[in-house]
Design an enzyme around this catalytic site. Structure first.
Site, mmCIF file in Angstrom:
data_model
loop_
_atom_site.group_PDB
_atom_site.id
_atom_site.type_symbol
_atom_site.label_atom_id
_atom_site.label_comp_id
_atom_site.label_asym_id
_atom_site.label_seq_id
_atom_site.Cartn_x
_atom_site.Cartn_y
_atom_site.Cartn_z
ATOM 1 N N VAL A 32 -5.817 -0.207 -1.387
ATOM 2 C CA VAL A 32 -5.298 -1.486 -1.901
ATOM 3 C C VAL A 32 -3.913 -1.689 -1.281
ATOM 4 O O VAL A 32 -3.016 -0.847 -1.458
ATOM 5 C CB VAL A 32 -5.208 -1.491 -3.440
ATOM 6 N N ASP B 48 -6.022 3.576 -13.993
ATOM 7 C CA ASP B 48 -6.909 3.463 -12.842
ATOM 8 C C ASP B 48 -8.339 3.292 -13.342
ATOM 9 O O ASP B 48 -8.773 3.961 -14.285
ATOM 10 C CB ASP B 48 -6.789 4.713 -11.961
ATOM 11 N N HIS C 271 1.631 1.311 -4.580
ATOM 12 C CA HIS C 271 1.336 1.837 -5.923
ATOM 13 C C HIS C 271 1.536 3.331 -5.953
ATOM 14 O O HIS C 271 1.304 4.030 -4.970
ATOM 15 C CB HIS C 271 -0.081 1.469 -6.370
ATOM 16 N N HIS D 136 0.344 6.687 -7.958
ATOM 17 C CA HIS D 136 -0.628 7.289 -8.871
ATOM 18 C C HIS D 136 0.104 8.340 -9.717
ATOM 19 O O HIS D 136 0.781 9.209 -9.158
ATOM 20 C CB HIS D 136 -1.725 8.032 -8.103
ATOM 21 N N ASN E 107 -0.468 6.980 -1.525
ATOM 22 C CA ASN E 107 -1.264 6.955 -0.306
ATOM 23 C C ASN E 107 -0.736 5.832 0.568
ATOM 24 O O ASN E 107 -0.504 4.727 0.084
ATOM 25 C CB ASN E 107 -2.734 6.726 -0.641
ATOM 26 N N GLN F 214 -5.089 4.923 1.651
ATOM 27 C CA GLN F 214 -4.719 3.721 0.891
ATOM 28 C C GLN F 214 -5.835 2.681 0.996
ATOM 29 O O GLN F 214 -6.280 2.345 2.102
ATOM 30 C CB GLN F 214 -3.412 3.134 1.430
HETATM 31 P P1 5GP Z 1 -5.397 3.947 -3.162
HETATM 32 O O1 5GP Z 1 -6.668 4.578 -2.654
HETATM 33 O O2 5GP Z 1 -5.135 2.621 -2.490
HETATM 34 O O3 5GP Z 1 -4.227 4.862 -3.133
HETATM 35 O O4 5GP Z 1 -5.646 3.689 -4.693
HETATM 36 C C1 5GP Z 1 -6.233 2.540 -5.200
HETATM 37 C C2 5GP Z 1 -6.649 2.867 -6.614
HETATM 38 O O5 5GP Z 1 -6.926 1.657 -7.266
HETATM 39 C C3 5GP Z 1 -7.910 3.728 -6.704
HETATM 40 O O6 5GP Z 1 -7.606 4.937 -7.399
HETATM 41 C C4 5GP Z 1 -8.890 2.847 -7.454
HETATM 42 O O7 5GP Z 1 -9.699 3.564 -8.359
HETATM 43 C C5 5GP Z 1 -7.971 1.866 -8.165
HETATM 44 N N1 5GP Z 1 -8.583 0.561 -8.391
HETATM 45 C C6 5GP Z 1 -9.293 -0.169 -7.483
HETATM 46 N N2 5GP Z 1 -9.676 -1.334 -8.020
HETATM 47 C C7 5GP Z 1 -9.189 -1.346 -9.296
HETATM 48 C C8 5GP Z 1 -9.266 -2.310 -10.353
HETATM 49 O O8 5GP Z 1 -9.835 -3.396 -10.225
HETATM 50 N N3 5GP Z 1 -8.655 -1.977 -11.520
HETATM 51 C C9 5GP Z 1 -7.995 -0.790 -11.688
HETATM 52 N N4 5GP Z 1 -7.441 -0.571 -12.894
HETATM 53 N N5 5GP Z 1 -7.901 0.132 -10.708
HETATM 54 C C10 5GP Z 1 -8.492 -0.146 -9.526
#
Ligand code: 5GP
Length: 114
Positions: free
Chosen positions: A96, A30, A100, A102, A87, A94
């Site tokens: 993205v 991440d 996914h 974590h 998420n 969430q």
């Molecule tokens: P969510 O909030 O959707 O469960 O998690 C998305 C995760 O993607 C976040 O923890 C964020 O830090 C990570 N993330 C967002 N953009 C990027 C990226 O460009 N590269 C990487 N490696 N992680 C990302």
């Protein structure tokens, strides 16, 4: 359809520190880690969220859980313990829209989360 950010990472169009990959999934660090180890495991198939899973994704999901187990071992956090978080949707946090998982570990994690 526009590729998701994570699909672009899986296709190596956007750089990321990949720690594991196979023909079904990719695991990468991440960019904004919330623990000493914070790895995201994604299917190559751009399933938008946990809520969009279909019955035919069952075998893929089983595979993802085994990869999560193996990545945790590879990262050296299996013995101390770790957390797996998905998420889902806006209230779930969430950000993205590509399923996914974590993997968080390397420190003592609090429960319940905020
Ligand atoms: P969510 O909030 O959707 O469960 O998690 C998305 C995760 O993607 C976040 O923890 C964020 O830090 C990570 N993330 C967002 N953009 C990027 C990226 O460009 N590269 C990487 N490696 N992680 C990302």
């Amino acid at each position: 359809m526009e590729k998701t950010l994570f699909k672009k990472i899986a296709d190596k169009e956007i750089p990321a520190e990949i720690v594991y990959e196979d023909n079904q999934c990719v695991a990468f660090r991440d960019v904004n880690p919330q623990a000493p180890t914070h790895v995201l495991v994604i299917p190559r198939e751009p399933i938008p969220s946990l809520d969009k899973l279909a019955a035919e994704n069952a075998a893929l999901l089983g595979h993802l859980w085994l990869v999560i187990r193996d990545v945790a071992r590879q990262e050296g956090i299996a013995e101390g313990g770790y957390r797996v978080v998905v998420n889902c949707g806006e209230d779930g946090g969430q950000t993205v829209d590509h399923l996914h998982f974590h993997i968080l570990g390397g420190r003592s994690l609090q429960w319940p989360p905020g």
